[in-house]
Design a protein around this motif. Structure first.
Motif, PDB file in Angstrom:
ATOM      1  N   ILE A   1      12.442   8.817  -4.967  1.00 40.76           N
ATOM      2  CA  ILE A   1      11.739   8.345  -3.798  1.00 40.76           C
ATOM      3  C   ILE A   1      11.731   6.734  -4.184  1.00 40.76           C
ATOM      4  O   ILE A   1      11.083   6.566  -5.315  1.00 40.76           O
ATOM      5  N   ASN A   2      11.991   6.076  -3.501  1.00 44.10           N
ATOM      6  CA  ASN A   2      11.660   4.283  -3.473  1.00 44.10           C
ATOM      7  C   ASN A   2      10.163   4.033  -3.549  1.00 44.10           C
ATOM      8  O   ASN A   2       9.613   4.643  -2.709  1.00 44.10           O
ATOM      9  N   LYS A   3       9.865   3.439  -4.571  1.00 47.06           N
ATOM     10  CA  LYS A   3       8.379   2.900  -4.636  1.00 47.06           C
ATOM     11  C   LYS A   3       8.223   1.427  -4.449  1.00 47.06           C
ATOM     12  O   LYS A   3       7.123   1.031  -3.932  1.00 47.06           O
ATOM     13  N   ASP A   4       9.381   0.777  -4.454  1.00 46.72           N
ATOM     14  CA  ASP A   4       9.096  -0.753  -4.256  1.00 46.72           C
ATOM     15  C   ASP A   4       9.659  -0.933  -2.809  1.00 46.72           C
ATOM     16  O   ASP A   4      10.709  -1.550  -2.364  1.00 46.72           O
ATOM     17  N   ILE A   5       8.814  -0.858  -1.954  1.00 46.83           N
ATOM     18  CA  ILE A   5       8.934  -0.784  -0.481  1.00 46.83           C
ATOM     19  C   ILE A   5       8.918  -2.119   0.013  1.00 46.83           C
ATOM     20  O   ILE A   5       8.066  -2.876  -0.678  1.00 46.83           O
ATOM     21  N   THR A   6       9.682  -2.571   0.837  1.00 48.95           N
ATOM     22  CA  THR A   6       9.954  -3.957   1.281  1.00 48.95           C
ATOM     23  C   THR A   6       9.499  -4.024   2.975  1.00 48.95           C
ATOM     24  O   THR A   6       9.211  -2.886   3.615  1.00 48.95           O
TER      25      THR A   6
ATOM     26  N   ASP B   1       1.052  -1.107  -0.058  1.00 55.76           N
ATOM     27  CA  ASP B   1      -0.015  -0.089   0.040  1.00 55.76           C
ATOM     28  C   ASP B   1       0.871   1.292  -0.045  1.00 55.76           C
ATOM     29  O   ASP B   1       0.435   2.274  -0.639  1.00 55.76           O
ATOM     30  N   ALA B   2       1.913   1.219   0.769  1.00 57.71           N
ATOM     31  CA  ALA B   2       2.943   2.472   0.943  1.00 57.71           C
ATOM     32  C   ALA B   2       3.466   2.686  -0.474  1.00 57.71           C
ATOM     33  O   ALA B   2       3.490   3.821  -1.002  1.00 57.71           O
ATOM     34  N   GLY B   3       3.975   1.656  -1.117  1.00 54.27           N
ATOM     35  CA  GLY B   3       4.500   1.941  -2.381  1.00 54.27           C
ATOM     36  C   GLY B   3       3.549   2.228  -3.368  1.00 54.27           C
ATOM     37  O   GLY B   3       4.038   3.259  -4.286  1.00 54.27           O
ATOM     38  N   LYS B   4       2.410   1.887  -3.431  1.00 52.30           N
ATOM     39  CA  LYS B   4       1.262   2.511  -4.387  1.00 52.30           C
ATOM     40  C   LYS B   4       1.063   3.908  -4.172  1.00 52.30           C
ATOM     41  O   LYS B   4       0.751   4.775  -4.864  1.00 52.30           O
ATOM     42  N   ARG B   5       0.903   4.327  -2.700  1.00 46.91           N
ATOM     43  CA  ARG B   5       0.776   5.587  -2.157  1.00 46.91           C
ATOM     44  C   ARG B   5       1.998   6.700  -2.653  1.00 46.91           C
ATOM     45  O   ARG B   5       1.582   7.732  -3.187  1.00 46.91           O
ATOM     46  N   VAL B   6       3.223   6.171  -2.450  1.00 51.56           N
ATOM     47  CA  VAL B   6       4.416   6.917  -3.119  1.00 51.56           C
ATOM     48  C   VAL B   6       4.456   6.987  -4.607  1.00 51.56           C
ATOM     49  O   VAL B   6       4.429   8.426  -5.110  1.00 51.56           O
ATOM     50  N   GLY B   7       4.056   5.875  -5.301  1.00 51.02           N
ATOM     51  CA  GLY B   7       4.000   6.130  -6.662  1.00 51.02           C
ATOM     52  C   GLY B   7       2.970   6.860  -7.109  1.00 51.02           C
ATOM     53  O   GLY B   7       3.085   7.821  -8.075  1.00 51.02           O
ATOM     54  N   GLY B   8       1.784   6.960  -6.553  1.00 55.93           N
ATOM     55  CA  GLY B   8       0.733   8.029  -6.874  1.00 55.93           C
ATOM     56  C   GLY B   8       1.331   9.540  -6.680  1.00 55.93           C
ATOM     57  O   GLY B   8       1.024  10.216  -7.589  1.00 55.93           O
TER      58      GLY B   8
ATOM     59  N   GLY C   1      16.203   3.863   0.744  1.00 59.92           N
ATOM     60  CA  GLY C   1      14.671   3.518   0.476  1.00 59.92           C
ATOM     61  C   GLY C   1      13.673   3.997   1.254  1.00 59.92           C
ATOM     62  O   GLY C   1      12.451   3.818   0.996  1.00 59.92           O
ATOM     63  N   VAL C   2      14.099   4.525   2.548  1.00 62.59           N
ATOM     64  CA  VAL C   2      13.210   4.874   3.601  1.00 62.59           C
ATOM     65  C   VAL C   2      13.145   6.135   3.356  1.00 62.59           C
ATOM     66  O   VAL C   2      12.417   6.926   4.324  1.00 62.59           O
ATOM     67  N   ILE C   3      13.873   7.094   2.771  1.00 59.77           N
ATOM     68  CA  ILE C   3      13.746   8.519   2.737  1.00 59.77           C
ATOM     69  C   ILE C   3      12.445   8.955   1.817  1.00 59.77           C
ATOM     70  O   ILE C   3      12.442   8.276   0.659  1.00 59.77           O
ATOM     71  N   GLY C   4      11.913   9.826   2.330  1.00 63.97           N
ATOM     72  CA  GLY C   4      10.931  10.618   1.475  1.00 63.97           C
ATOM     73  C   GLY C   4       9.423  10.091   1.828  1.00 63.97           C
ATOM     74  O   GLY C   4       8.658  10.730   1.036  1.00 63.97           O
ATOM     75  N   TRP C   5       9.200   8.941   2.433  1.00 63.08           N
ATOM     76  CA  TRP C   5       7.697   8.566   2.809  1.00 63.08           C
ATOM     77  C   TRP C   5       7.722   8.139   4.078  1.00 63.08           C
ATOM     78  O   TRP C   5       8.755   7.867   4.929  1.00 63.08           O
ATOM     79  N   ASP C   6       6.549   8.254   4.742  1.00 65.71           N
ATOM     80  CA  ASP C   6       6.238   7.761   6.009  1.00 65.71           C
ATOM     81  C   ASP C   6       4.971   6.987   6.324  1.00 65.71           C
ATOM     82  O   ASP C   6       4.312   6.814   5.233  1.00 65.71           O
ATOM     83  N   LEU C   7       4.857   6.029   7.180  1.00 65.11           N
ATOM     84  CA  LEU C   7       3.744   5.190   7.652  1.00 65.11           C
ATOM     85  C   LEU C   7       2.589   6.415   8.102  1.00 65.11           C
ATOM     86  O   LEU C   7       2.908   7.148   8.987  1.00 65.11           O
ATOM     87  N   ASP C   8       1.535   6.242   7.647  1.00 66.86           N
ATOM     88  CA  ASP C   8       0.600   7.010   8.232  1.00 66.86           C
ATOM     89  C   ASP C   8      -0.014   6.434   9.542  1.00 66.86           C
ATOM     90  O   ASP C   8       0.234   5.422   9.957  1.00 66.86           O
ATOM     91  N   GLU C   9      -1.046   7.236  10.246  1.00 65.08           N
ATOM     92  CA  GLU C   9      -1.335   6.816  11.538  1.00 65.08           C
ATOM     93  C   GLU C   9      -2.121   5.501  11.634  1.00 65.08           C
ATOM     94  O   GLU C   9      -1.891   4.693  12.434  1.00 65.08           O
ATOM     95  N   LYS C  10      -2.910   5.260  10.638  1.00 64.78           N
ATOM     96  CA  LYS C  10      -3.743   4.075  10.573  1.00 64.78           C
ATOM     97  C   LYS C  10      -2.684   2.765  10.234  1.00 64.78           C
ATOM     98  O   LYS C  10      -3.266   1.846  10.960  1.00 64.78           O
TER      99      LYS C  10
END
Length: 553
Positions: free
Chosen positions: A494-499, A472-479, A530-539
């Protein structure tokens, strides 16, 4: 006799244009001669074939329906042959059908890819839209099926940038004398816009760092010379690998580096890399060395254990010399369990390190809450102006025993630095009930796998949640990146292929910790970037918390 039959002849020699009779009889005669000579040496046979071989332009048309490799393009065909088949509709139709039937797999795949392009993917760029007339834009909207319904929608999109999502990171750039941005190759320096509430005066860019714990240690895979291909497969590395990884990370915003006097050649290697790899003044490496446990060091060096405040100061001074620095960013003191001189001697020594400018900040490593609180109290009592900046300890999504330590650090104004954030490989998602061996990948230092099936089964729910969140995070960042691209803005790398492993690292950050990971090669460096530029949201953090509780973590 069979070959002389017109039906058989035309079956084996399909002709697309008229060949004169005398040429046909020559070919029939030649066929008979070939049959007779088939039991003789090959040289006469080849001579007979050469004598009766049709001219080039006749051969091209005679066999064009069977070989696209021999098919000449209209520009390549001889002029005297251009009208031999062009006047025949039947021949032209047969030729078109044969060409269509011989379209290769690559061309077919290309057609399929074009046919499957979504309307949103076919949006012209911002610059292309600006050059189009209103009629052309309206025609594009009608034909492409885009979300725009009129030309006015496009104009609003230009004015508002299409409700652009704001990334939680920004790109820091260095400016030259002319005020223009300096280009630094493919490097992209990212850092958080806002400081965290629990962050003290020590700001660690991107809230992540890397460790040199394996550097120079042959028992952990370090090789002093050249490496063979088999060595790299086994996870081994050399000085060249370390240098490339260091350069990649420091120039991309991960410049907090943890080291120690006990990490073999780590401090000396860092000294070399700092000298050889230039960095902007604002983004110089932030080195954090460590005063190791005096009892372990005494046992290893066969000497008396360190004691008193002076020993702490001397150790920091020696580390700074090995690093080639006038002053380190941070100097940590590992929990000595029982120190000769007591906690007060350690506190005095740490304050003297700052006073002598061997380090700008001081911190702790593996201190428990009670001892840490006592040290903070002593700092205020001895010198109210300085403070304990950090405390380093183990914490991961599969080992949350030190969750209370993170909370205590927040209350005391201390930055929690977390090591072993992948829990010996258990938090990487590599080892699961369906893949208990982890694909038999080479084990890194600290990798404790494979694990017992009972342990993996107890964490199965957590691993599934981590995999889903990574997707889900990969799709969100890609969007978000796609929206930036459509808006004509510069798209950060920013990495889209999140592991799942990167989700585990972001979880530590979400809890307020600063994860540090060992880095030995470019693969390790890219994984951390690959962890730079995106975050986990609260949910997503809540889902991970619930999964941890369900698994008893």
């Amino acid at each position: 006799v069979l070959l002389c039959s017109p039906q058989v002849f035309h079956h084996y020699f399909p002709l697309q244009h008229e060949i004169n009779k005398h040429r046909c009889f020559e070919m029939i005669f030649a066929t008979s001669v070939i049959a007779i000579l088939s039991i003789t040496p090959s040289a006469p046979t080849a001579l007979a074939l050469a004598l009766v071989r049709p001219p080039l332009h006749q051969r091209q048309h005679a066999f064009s329906s069977y070989s696209t490799a021999l098919q000449l393009t209209p520009m390549d065909r001889p002029k005297d042959d251009s009208d031999s088949s062009a006047d025949s509709p039947r021949i032209r139709r047969d030729s078109d059908e044969s060409i269509d039937s011989l379209i290769g797999k690559r061309a077919a795949l290309k057609k399929k890819a074009v046919a499957n392009v979504k309307p949103d993917d076919m949006k012209p760029s911002r610059r292309e839209l600006q050059d189009l007339s209103e009629e052309s834009i309206q025609k594009f909207i009608e034909e492409s099926g885009t979300s725009w319904s009129s030309v006015d929608d496009v104009k609003k999109w230009f004015e508002t940038d299409g409700a652009m999502p704001e990334l939680k990171t920004k790109r820091r750039t260095a400016e030259g004398e002319d005020g223009k941005e300096k280009k630094s190759g493919d490097y992209l320096f990212m850092d958080y816009d806002a400081n965290y509430e629990d962050e003290n005066e020590l700001h660690i860019p991107n809230r992540i760092g890397f460790s040199t714990c394996d550097w120079g240690d042959s028992s952990k895979g370090f090789v002093s010379g050249k490496l063979k291909k088999s060595d790299r497969k086994d996870g081994k590395f050399n000085k060249s690998d370390l240098k490339k990884a260091y350069e990649k990370l420091v120039n991309n915003g991960i410049n907090f580096i943890e080291t120690s006097e006990t990490y073999s050649l780590a401090e000396r290697l860092l000294n070399t890399f700092i000298d050889e790899i230039p960095c902007d003044d604002d983004y110089k490496p932030m080195i954090a060395s460590t005063f190791s446990n005096p009892w372990k060091l005494a046992w290893k060096s066969k000497s008396l254990p360190r004691r008193g405040a002076k020993a702490v100061v001397n150790a920091a001074e020696e580390s700074a010399k090995r690093l080639g620095l006038d002053s380190m960013t941070l100097y940590q003191v590992q929990n000595p369990k029982l120190y000769i001189g007591g906690t007060k001697a350690i506190a005095n020594g740490m304050l003297d390190i700052i006073g002598d400018d061997h380090a700008r900040y001081v911190g702790c490593k593996d201190w428990n809450i009670e001892k840490l609180a006592k040290l903070v109290y002593l700092f205020k009592e001895i010198d109210g102006g300085e403070f304990v900046a950090t405390n380093q300890f183990e914490f991961s999504i599969t080992n949350r025993k030190n969750m209370k330590m993170i909370e205590a650090c927040k209350k005391l104004g201390i930055t929690p630095i977390c090591k072993n954030v992948l829990d010996g490989g258990l938090a990487t998602g590599k080892y699961t009930t369906l893949n208990p061996t982890g694909d038999k990948a080479p084990q890194r230092e600290g990798d404790m796998g494979p694990f017992k099936m009972k342990k993996l089964e107890s964490l199965d729910v957590l691993f599934k949640v981590m995999d889903k969140i990574a997707e889900d995070a990969g799709k969100r960042v890609g969007g978000k990146l796609k929206t930036l691209s459509l808006a004509g803005k510069r798209v950060p790398k920013i990495n889209k292929d999140i592991t799942a492993a990167q989700v585990a690292i972001k979880y530590v950050q979400a809890k307020g910790g600063v994860p540090i990971l060992p880095v030995n090669n470019l693969q390790d460096a890219n994984s951390i970037l690959g962890v730079i530029g995106w975050d986990l949201d609260e949910k997503e953090v809540e889902k991970l918390d619930k999964a941890c509780e369900q698994c008893g973590v």
